[in-house]
Design a protein around this motif. Sequence first.
Motif, short mmCIF file in Angstrom:
data_model
loop_
_atom_site.label_atom_id
_atom_site.label_comp_id
_atom_site.label_asym_id
_atom_site.label_seq_id
_atom_site.Cartn_x
_atom_site.Cartn_y
_atom_site.Cartn_z
N VAL A 113 0.87 -1.48 0.00
CA VAL A 113 0.06 0.16 -0.08
C VAL A 113 1.07 1.21 0.00
O VAL A 113 1.74 1.44 0.88
N LEU A 114 0.89 2.01 -0.96
CA LEU A 114 1.91 3.13 -1.23
C LEU A 114 0.98 4.61 -0.94
O LEU A 114 0.09 4.69 -1.69
N ASP A 115 1.72 5.40 -0.32
CA ASP A 115 1.24 6.69 0.12
C ASP A 115 2.04 7.56 -0.58
O ASP A 115 3.15 8.24 -0.17
N ALA A 116 1.66 8.35 -1.74
CA ALA A 116 2.41 9.35 -2.39
C ALA A 116 2.51 10.50 -1.64
O ALA A 116 3.47 11.59 -2.08
N PHE B 83 5.64 8.84 -10.49
CA PHE B 83 7.17 9.58 -10.63
C PHE B 83 7.41 10.20 -9.29
O PHE B 83 8.66 9.99 -9.13
N VAL B 84 6.39 10.63 -8.51
CA VAL B 84 6.68 11.24 -7.20
C VAL B 84 7.24 10.20 -6.33
O VAL B 84 8.23 10.27 -5.73
N LEU B 85 6.49 9.03 -6.34
CA LEU B 85 6.94 7.83 -5.58
C LEU B 85 8.14 7.35 -5.91
O LEU B 85 9.01 6.82 -4.91
N MET B 86 8.65 7.16 -7.16
CA MET B 86 9.85 6.59 -7.28
C MET B 86 10.99 7.61 -7.30
O MET B 86 12.20 7.20 -7.06
N ASP C 61 10.46 6.00 -0.31
CA ASP C 61 11.23 5.10 0.00
C ASP C 61 10.47 4.26 1.25
O ASP C 61 9.08 4.30 0.86
N ASP C 62 11.02 3.96 2.05
CA ASP C 62 10.14 2.96 3.02
C ASP C 62 9.09 3.93 3.81
O ASP C 62 7.94 3.35 3.97
N ARG C 63 9.14 5.29 3.82
CA ARG C 63 8.16 6.06 4.31
C ARG C 63 6.97 6.15 3.49
O ARG C 63 5.74 6.44 4.10
N ALA C 64 7.12 5.77 2.33
CA ALA C 64 5.92 5.79 1.44
C ALA C 64 5.20 4.43 1.45
O ALA C 64 4.01 4.36 0.81
N VAL C 65 5.48 3.43 2.32
CA VAL C 65 4.74 2.04 2.41
C VAL C 65 4.03 2.12 3.63
O VAL C 65 4.41 2.32 4.83
N ALA C 66 2.58 2.35 3.36
CA ALA C 66 1.67 2.59 4.44
C ALA C 66 1.33 1.18 5.04
O ALA C 66 0.93 1.03 6.23
N ALA C 67 1.49 0.09 4.33
CA ALA C 67 1.20 -1.42 4.65
C ALA C 67 1.69 -2.33 3.77
O ALA C 67 1.89 -2.05 2.46
#
Length: 440
Positions: A388-391, A412-415, A419-425
């Motif tokens: 689950v990714l949080d941009a 593109f913002v996500l990549m 990093d690990d901070r964008a992983v919500a679950a």
Amino acid sequence: MSAEPLALRGRLLRFRDNPGAVGPAASHEYVEDGLLLIRDGRVEAAGAAAELLAGPARDVALVDHRPHLLLPGLIDTHIHFPQTQVIASFGTQLLEWLETYTFVEEQRFADTEHAARIARFFLAELLRNGTTTAAVYGTVHAGAMEAFFTESHRQGTRMIAGKSLMDRHAPPALMDTAQTGHDESAALIARWHGTGRQGYAVTPRFAITSSEAQLEAAGALLAAHPTCWMQTHLAENRDEIVEVARLYPWAEDYTQVYERFGLLGPRSLLGHCIHLSDRELRRLAESRAVAVFCPTSNLFIGSGLFDLARTAGGADPVRLGLATDVGGGTSYSMLSTLGEAYKVLQLQGQVLDPLTAFYLATLGNARALGLEDRIGALTPGSEADVVVLDARATPAMAHRMERAARLEEELFVLMTLGDDRAVAATYVAGARVENSPPTP
Ligand code: GUN
Ligand code: ZN
């Protein structure tokens, strides 16, 4: 594995094919209000939330991840589990880096307790970064590999791993022999290959640290166990290539060394592949082996720039994997890895568009491993590994997202910033992972 069925609601993104092959529109499916219905660790259905909630997901426990993205768990096709305390070692290139840092650290893995502790850290760190499957190198120690598989099996993660085969040009404490390396690998294959979600990769570390007898034994293992993978390093560094030419004077080039011993095939994962001749690239393409691009490592150890267009483009493309290569690599995050891949290609006038990037980190890497029917696309019947990714995970990302209107911009913002901070679950076979930092 979670016994109770579960429904995850969010913005669902799955790839069907390579955007480069079928075009961006046909490459993926994006459902703005999507739902994944998971039962017995597998995807039962995926699609529009409204439809599924009115039907098969009606009485199922629901986790609402909106407005975040739901993607297949990320896949890393080359990483070293004994190098979690080698990452960020200063100032050397490959051969000196191995001697100064890596071969020193790897000796600690004679202690199986140590290996078990590091395996727990390593798997927790992967999952915190949204990576649910990896192709993993161990040390030469069979006991350390046993500890790794035991831990991965306990957690239910799908891992492909193998003990390194090394019978020369390494400290005595890190060496096996052609015979013991063969026998220990065979025992690990018997115990772990196909046990739960574990798979075995025959792992001759690279041509410098194996004798011809050992490479031959590796070929025999693969011939006897054709569903195992093979992983090694190829043409990463110029001094390495000079040394390989000295050790194998009969070989036309580095690739021919592996070829001679039956190590090239569709289940072969070849780390780096930076400095290859046209002949070598042709042989990789013909054998359907996979070239694994490890951008953060190639930059950090100063190995060179992976030429994606030359390797995986053109009339005779080599199959491609993308990986972190921690601890030569500098991040466990496949998001950061995509961002660094973009920069490596920019330096060569090439472009990695965001859809292709996320294809590579999911379905592309699943295909590189030959596991696309099980992971990487969240198709019904496949295993329910989900990230689950949080941009908008950091202030800078949230701020930048004010100007991002399209999915491609968000990816593109996500990549670039994620990093690990964008992983919500992270979910492994349908079970949510406690994403708190692991004990160091
Ligand atoms: N070549 C042989 N061993 C290694 C390793 O551990 N890391 C990298 N990056 N290259 C290698
Ligand atoms: Zn490596």
